[in-house]
Design an enzyme around this catalytic site. Structure first.
Site, PDB file in Angstrom:
ATOM      1  CB  VAL A  17      -0.977   0.024   1.188  1.00 50.39           C
ATOM      2  CG1 VAL A  17      -1.860   1.429   1.056  1.00 50.39           C
ATOM      3  CG2 VAL A  17      -1.611  -1.256   1.475  1.00 50.39           C
ATOM      4  CB  ALA A  46       9.846   6.561   7.042  1.00 49.60           C
ATOM      5  CE  LYS A 106      -5.832  -5.269   9.379  1.00 51.99           C
ATOM      6  NZ  LYS A 106      -5.924  -5.899   8.270  1.00 51.99           N
ATOM      7  CB  VAL A 133     -12.972  -0.596   8.402  1.00 50.68           C
ATOM      8  CG1 VAL A 133     -13.939  -1.756   8.416  1.00 50.68           C
ATOM      9  CG2 VAL A 133     -12.419  -0.457  10.100  1.00 50.68           C
ATOM     10  CB  ILE A 137     -15.912  -0.331   1.380  1.00 45.51           C
ATOM     11  CG1 ILE A 137     -15.924  -1.372   0.685  1.00 45.51           C
ATOM     12  CG2 ILE A 137     -17.368   0.004   1.734  1.00 45.51           C
ATOM     13  CD1 ILE A 137     -16.386  -2.668   1.068  1.00 45.51           C
ATOM     14  N   GLY A 188      -2.740 -14.809  -2.085  1.00 44.49           N
ATOM     15  CA  GLY A 188      -2.139 -13.927  -1.526  1.00 44.49           C
ATOM     16  C   GLY A 188      -3.317 -13.200  -0.535  1.00 44.49           C
ATOM     17  CD  GLU A 191      -3.571  -9.417   7.672  1.00 42.49           C
ATOM     18  OE1 GLU A 191      -2.535  -8.860   7.838  1.00 42.49           O
ATOM     19  OE2 GLU A 191      -4.403  -8.593   7.198  1.00 42.49           O
ATOM     20  CE  LYS A 206      -9.934  -5.470   8.221  1.00 41.77           C
ATOM     21  NZ  LYS A 206      -9.820  -6.489   7.191  1.00 41.77           N
TER      22      LYS A 206
HETATM   23  N1  HSE Z   1      -6.249 -10.227   5.787  1.00 44.74           N
HETATM   24  C1  HSE Z   1      -7.244  -8.988   5.476  1.00 44.74           C
HETATM   25  C2  HSE Z   1      -8.590  -9.763   4.891  1.00 44.74           C
HETATM   26  C3  HSE Z   1      -6.771  -7.972   4.581  1.00 44.74           C
HETATM   27  O1  HSE Z   1      -8.599 -10.798   4.510  1.00 44.74           O
HETATM   28  O2  HSE Z   1      -9.743  -8.759   4.719  1.00 44.74           O
HETATM   29  C4  HSE Z   1      -7.549  -6.613   4.656  1.00 44.74           C
HETATM   30  O3  HSE Z   1      -7.262  -6.020   5.972  1.00 44.74           O
END
Ligand code: HSE
Length: 331
Positions: A17, A46, A106, A133, A137, A188, A191, A206
């Site tokens: 990101v 950074a 988050k 979150v 969206i 992918g 997490e 969230k």
């Molecule tokens: N691992 C998170 C998900 C990524 O599956 O929604 C986004 O926060």
């Protein structure tokens, strides 16, 4: 003092990101300047390692490993490092120096949001966290602003894309839990530590953020009832399907009365049976959706991509433009 002809922005973290946000700030500098009414200057990014491979290449001269000095050179600090430390200390340093903060963190907002918001308020700074979150969206701003005059009564949300993907594969394609998780991993979606997804921690963070905003109170993530999807079997998913239901990992936020009769808010994350004709039942793959019920507005649904570099960057850049406009207006 900055005369607002230029708004100085620093990005902390250049992962999926962060590198996308920094690249767009450079590529769309003129377009963003027109929208903001002032130039937006990326003063630095950074990083942990100067030579690490990145999703988007960034000019070497903008990279620094000295995040502590960088935050003091910016009007807006965009934190995309994730985790609690050093993100929290850097954000505090930025706020104390009078900068506005944009974050997608988050875990940090769920654990220390109130403390950071109060710290910012004391110095007239602001903390924006739309990306924390459901990525692209818009849900933080609608809850904080659009619905500020209404009373939210309930939220049902799918806020974890990877578990939705897994349950959706099981429901629609008859995959086993193991096969569905292996596909999610391959694509992918999970997490780095998949436990955060499959055990419901990510969704609980969230949910805590949404609940705190919607019910104007402070709800820590560890106060959320949490149950992941690891015990959901293919047989259960199939039986539910045959009975006209779908199993979804839902975050459910609603008013509740505790054992002493005091009014409170109940926040739960668990694999729930949802009627197949509920709008949330048709949220497929890795998508997210937040179904909000409010006294006057009635039911509203916010739907779209809940993860991804570009999608999350969209929310971060929206917050950055808002923060920059605030600076230009003298906020
Ligand atoms: N691992 C998170 C998900 C990524 O599956 O929604 C986004 O926060």
């Amino acid at each position: 003092m900055n005369d607002y002809r230029s708004v100085r922005v620093a990005v902390l973290g250049a992962g999926t990101v962060g590198s996308q946000v920094a690249a767009v700030l450079l590529e769309r500098r003129e377009e963003l300047a027109r929208r903001i009414g002032a130039d937006i200057e990326l003063v630095g990014v950074a990083v942990r390692r100067l030579d690490a491979p990145r999703d988007r290449e960034l000019p070497r001269e903008l990279l620094t490993t000295d995040a502590e000095s960088l935050v003091l050179r910016a009007d807006i600090v965009i934190e995309l490092m994730g985790g609690i430390e050093p993100a929290k200390s850097l954000i505090e340093r930025a706020i104390d120096g009078g900068a506005d903060v944009v974050t997608g963190n988050k875990a940090l907002i769920a654990a220390h949001g109130t403390e950071l918001f109060e710290r910012a308020e004391r110095v007239g700074a602001a903390v924006y966290y739309e990306a924390a979150v459901a990525a692209a969206i818009p849900i933080i701003r609608p809850l904080r602003e659009s619905l500020a005059g209404d009373n939210v009564t309930r939220i049902l949300a799918i806020v974890n894309g990877s578990t939705n993907f897994i349950l959706d594969r099981m429901h629609r394609f008859g995959d086993s839990a193991e096969a569905a998780q292996a596909t999610a991993l391959e694509l992918g979606y999970l997490e780095a530590d998949p436990t955060l997804d499959v055990e419901g921690y990510d969704a609980a963070q969230k949910a805590a953020i949404l609940a705190s905003l919607a019910f104007h109170t402070e709800i820590p993530a560890d106060a959320v009832y949490r149950e992941g999807i690891t015990s959901v079997t293919a047989d259960q998913v199939e039986s539910a399907r045959q009975a006209g239901y779908v199993i979804k990992l839902l975050a459910i936020v609603e008013k509740a009365v505790d054992a002493d009769g005091a009014a409170g808010v109940s926040v739960r994350v668990y694999p729930a049976l949802l009627n197949a004709d509920h709008p949330l039942a048709s949220v497929h793959g890795g998508n997210n959706a937040v179904f909000v019920e409010a006294e006057m507005a009635g039911p509203l649904m916010f739907y779209g991509a809940g993860a991804g570099g570009q999608e999350t960057a969209s929310a971060v850049l929206g917050d950055t433009v808002s923060a920059a406009r605030r600076h230009v207006a003298g906020g």
